[in-house]
Design a protein around this motif. Structure first.
Motif, mmCIF file in Angstrom:
data_model
loop_
_atom_site.group_PDB
_atom_site.id
_atom_site.type_symbol
_atom_site.label_atom_id
_atom_site.label_comp_id
_atom_site.label_asym_id
_atom_site.label_seq_id
_atom_site.Cartn_x
_atom_site.Cartn_y
_atom_site.Cartn_z
ATOM 1 N N ASN A 168 14.251 -0.403 -6.566
ATOM 2 C CA ASN A 168 13.131 -0.949 -5.799
ATOM 3 C C ASN A 168 13.379 -2.370 -5.279
ATOM 4 O O ASN A 168 12.491 -2.956 -4.658
ATOM 5 C CB ASN A 168 11.842 -0.934 -6.630
ATOM 6 C CG ASN A 168 11.363 0.460 -6.955
ATOM 7 O OD1 ASN A 168 11.055 0.788 -8.085
ATOM 8 N ND2 ASN A 168 11.328 1.319 -5.937
ATOM 9 N N VAL A 169 14.557 -2.932 -5.555
ATOM 10 C CA VAL A 169 14.946 -4.185 -4.893
ATOM 11 C C VAL A 169 15.614 -3.788 -3.579
ATOM 12 O O VAL A 169 16.713 -3.240 -3.561
ATOM 13 C CB VAL A 169 15.897 -5.025 -5.758
ATOM 14 C CG1 VAL A 169 16.316 -6.287 -4.990
ATOM 15 C CG2 VAL A 169 15.229 -5.412 -7.071
ATOM 16 N N LEU A 170 14.945 -4.046 -2.471
ATOM 17 C CA LEU A 170 15.378 -3.549 -1.169
ATOM 18 C C LEU A 170 16.233 -4.551 -0.408
ATOM 19 O O LEU A 170 17.152 -4.168 0.325
ATOM 20 C CB LEU A 170 14.152 -3.199 -0.314
ATOM 21 C CG LEU A 170 13.107 -2.286 -0.954
ATOM 22 C CD1 LEU A 170 11.935 -2.088 0.005
ATOM 23 C CD2 LEU A 170 13.718 -0.954 -1.348
ATOM 24 N N ILE A 171 15.902 -5.840 -0.536
ATOM 25 C CA ILE A 171 16.580 -6.882 0.237
ATOM 26 C C ILE A 171 16.835 -8.075 -0.687
ATOM 27 O O ILE A 171 15.928 -8.510 -1.405
ATOM 28 C CB ILE A 171 15.725 -7.312 1.449
ATOM 29 C CG1 ILE A 171 15.455 -6.110 2.362
ATOM 30 C CG2 ILE A 171 16.409 -8.434 2.229
ATOM 31 C CD1 ILE A 171 14.525 -6.419 3.528
ATOM 32 N N ARG A 172 18.075 -8.580 -0.635
ATOM 33 C CA ARG A 172 18.434 -9.736 -1.454
ATOM 34 C C ARG A 172 18.806 -10.905 -0.550
ATOM 35 O O ARG A 172 19.399 -10.714 0.519
ATOM 36 C CB ARG A 172 19.613 -9.414 -2.378
ATOM 37 C CG ARG A 172 19.308 -8.353 -3.420
ATOM 38 C CD ARG A 172 20.494 -8.164 -4.359
ATOM 39 N NE ARG A 172 20.295 -7.068 -5.288
ATOM 40 C CZ ARG A 172 19.601 -7.166 -6.427
ATOM 41 N NH1 ARG A 172 19.091 -8.334 -6.788
ATOM 42 N NH2 ARG A 172 19.463 -6.127 -7.209
ATOM 43 N N ALA A 173 18.488 -12.112 -1.006
ATOM 44 C CA ALA A 173 18.877 -13.327 -0.288
ATOM 45 C C ALA A 173 20.237 -13.787 -0.792
ATOM 46 O O ALA A 173 20.498 -13.756 -2.000
ATOM 47 C CB ALA A 173 17.836 -14.415 -0.512
ATOM 48 N N GLY A 184 13.012 -8.790 -1.142
ATOM 49 C CA GLY A 184 12.200 -7.650 -0.732
ATOM 50 C C GLY A 184 12.189 -6.580 -1.799
ATOM 51 O O GLY A 184 13.237 -6.220 -2.332
ATOM 52 N N ILE A 185 10.996 -6.071 -2.128
ATOM 53 C CA ILE A 185 10.870 -5.042 -3.166
ATOM 54 C C ILE A 185 9.882 -3.976 -2.706
ATOM 55 O O ILE A 185 9.168 -4.150 -1.716
ATOM 56 C CB ILE A 185 10.385 -5.627 -4.513
ATOM 57 C CG1 ILE A 185 8.939 -6.145 -4.396
ATOM 58 C CG2 ILE A 185 11.314 -6.728 -4.997
ATOM 59 C CD1 ILE A 185 8.317 -6.522 -5.739
ATOM 60 N N SER A 186 9.848 -2.898 -3.464
ATOM 61 C CA SER A 186 8.814 -1.878 -3.240
ATOM 62 C C SER A 186 8.244 -1.465 -4.585
ATOM 63 O O SER A 186 8.836 -1.699 -5.642
ATOM 64 C CB SER A 186 9.384 -0.655 -2.518
ATOM 65 O OG SER A 186 10.217 0.092 -3.392
ATOM 66 N N SER A 187 7.088 -0.843 -4.524
ATOM 67 C CA SER A 187 6.512 -0.245 -5.723
ATOM 68 C C SER A 187 7.347 0.977 -6.114
ATOM 69 O O SER A 187 8.198 1.440 -5.345
ATOM 70 C CB SER A 187 5.063 0.168 -5.455
ATOM 71 O OG SER A 187 5.002 1.063 -4.346
ATOM 72 N N ALA A 188 7.109 1.492 -7.297
ATOM 73 C CA ALA A 188 7.894 2.626 -7.782
ATOM 74 C C ALA A 188 7.781 3.823 -6.850
ATOM 75 O O ALA A 188 8.755 4.564 -6.654
ATOM 76 C CB ALA A 188 7.441 3.001 -9.196
ATOM 77 N N ASP A 189 6.601 4.034 -6.246
ATOM 78 C CA ASP A 189 6.426 5.181 -5.349
ATOM 79 C C ASP A 189 6.783 4.861 -3.904
ATOM 80 O O ASP A 189 6.702 5.739 -3.025
ATOM 81 C CB ASP A 189 4.984 5.704 -5.428
ATOM 82 C CG ASP A 189 3.949 4.639 -5.076
ATOM 83 O OD1 ASP A 189 4.326 3.573 -4.565
ATOM 84 O OD2 ASP A 189 2.743 4.882 -5.322
ATOM 85 N N GLY A 190 7.190 3.621 -3.616
ATOM 86 C CA GLY A 190 7.623 3.242 -2.270
ATOM 87 C C GLY A 190 6.493 3.044 -1.274
ATOM 88 O O GLY A 190 6.753 2.826 -0.086
ATOM 89 N N LEU A 191 5.255 3.071 -1.722
ATOM 90 C CA LEU A 191 4.121 2.975 -0.798
ATOM 91 C C LEU A 191 3.648 1.543 -0.573
ATOM 92 O O LEU A 191 2.862 1.291 0.338
ATOM 93 C CB LEU A 191 2.948 3.822 -1.308
ATOM 94 C CG LEU A 191 3.195 5.327 -1.316
ATOM 95 C CD1 LEU A 191 1.993 6.060 -1.910
ATOM 96 C CD2 LEU A 191 3.468 5.834 0.098
ATOM 97 N N VAL A 192 4.096 0.620 -1.393
ATOM 98 C CA VAL A 192 3.750 -0.795 -1.216
ATOM 99 C C VAL A 192 5.053 -1.585 -1.199
ATOM 100 O O VAL A 192 5.887 -1.436 -2.097
ATOM 101 C CB VAL A 192 2.840 -1.310 -2.348
ATOM 102 C CG1 VAL A 192 2.412 -2.745 -2.074
ATOM 103 C CG2 VAL A 192 1.608 -0.416 -2.501
ATOM 104 N N LEU A 193 5.242 -2.396 -0.162
ATOM 105 C CA LEU A 193 6.495 -3.119 0.021
ATOM 106 C C LEU A 193 6.209 -4.562 0.402
ATOM 107 O O LEU A 193 5.231 -4.850 1.106
ATOM 108 C CB LEU A 193 7.349 -2.476 1.121
ATOM 109 C CG LEU A 193 7.603 -0.965 1.018
ATOM 110 C CD1 LEU A 193 6.556 -0.208 1.836
ATOM 111 C CD2 LEU A 193 8.990 -0.604 1.502
ATOM 112 N N GLY A 194 7.080 -5.468 -0.052
ATOM 113 C CA GLY A 194 6.916 -6.872 0.285
ATOM 114 C C GLY A 194 8.252 -7.511 0.621
ATOM 115 O O GLY A 194 9.284 -7.156 0.047
#
Length: 243
Positions: A168-173, A184-194
């Motif tokens: 769920n770690v989608l983007i790293r600096a 950038g991360i997402s929730s376990a189900d992928g429905l909430v992302l930041g």
């Protein structure tokens, strides 16, 4: 194929909202503005993806994102996420709103170098199967603007371990003044992302980030909004995420 509707919540003083609307339009979506006082689900009826823009909502009073998290629309969005009816994406301050609302794990604290930063940062796409990264290549390096004084992501050891184990770690600096490599991360189900960055400031040549072709020529933020529009189209049966 019709242009998917993408909701954009217009929190008071969220200064990046207009740029997010422009970015959605350029990516082929139709932005639908949402009032933060919305309390009825029908306002979301035609939406499968909603973006919370960044930009100092409510003046960052109390804590960054804390007052926006109390707005009625956040309860409506939380219920829609629980029913698996919608995907919510927070950008910059919008990511802080999602942690304050308890829709994503963790929190934000003062930058490792404690002052306001507005810099261009190189990021690495660590997972390209999400609603905000499917248009990028896995491992792709992108340059985006990152800004804020309280932009350092933190979480408990258990939460960090869960994020890493589930992908769920989608983007790293690569080298952020915030002090955190998790951007950038997402929730376990992928429905909430930041995402703690502002991709809407890298969408048009001449007004983007620094690039080998010249100052302002970087448009790496386009990929995020193309990803969002693709995801909305896929949910509507009009496309395939990651195609």
């Amino acid at each position: 194929m019709s242009e998917p509707n993408i909701g954009v919540v217009m929190f008071d003083a969220a200064t990046d909202a207009a740029s997010v609307i422009r970015a959605v339009e350029l990516a082929g979506g139709t932005p639908v503005t949402l009032h933060p006082k919305t309390t009825v689900a029908p306002d979301l009826a035609d939406l499968s993806v909603v973006i919370l823009p960044g930009g100092f909502s409510y003046g960052d009073y109390l804590r960054a994102g804390a007052l926006a998290a109390t707005q009625p629309i956040m309860r409506v969005l939380a219920e829609a996420v629980e029913a698996e009816e919608i995907t919510v994406i927070g950008l910059g301050n919008g990511f802080q709103v999602l942690t304050e609302a308890g829709l994503l794990p963790g929190a934000f604290v003062a930058n490792a170098t404690p002052r306001y930063h507005h810099t261009e940062v190189d990021f690495i796409i660590a997972n390209n199967s999400s609603a905000m990264t499917n248009a990028y290549e896995l491992g792709q390096q992108v340059r985006l603007v990152q800004k804020g004084a309280y932009a350092q992501y933190t979480a408990t050891a258990q939460e960090l371990e869960a994020l890493e184990e589930r992908g769920n770690v989608l983007i790293r600096a690569k080298d952020s003044a915030t002090g955190s490599d998790i951007a950038g991360i997402s929730s376990a189900d992928g429905l909430v992302l930041g995402l703690m960055a502002s991709p809407e400031y890298a969408i048009e040549e001449g007004f983007g980030t620094d690039h080998p072709d010249g100052p302002g020529m970087g448009v790496d933020g386009q990929g995020l909004f193309v990803s969002v529009v693709r995801a909305a189209g896929a949910i509507n049966g009009e496309g395939v995420v990651g195609e």
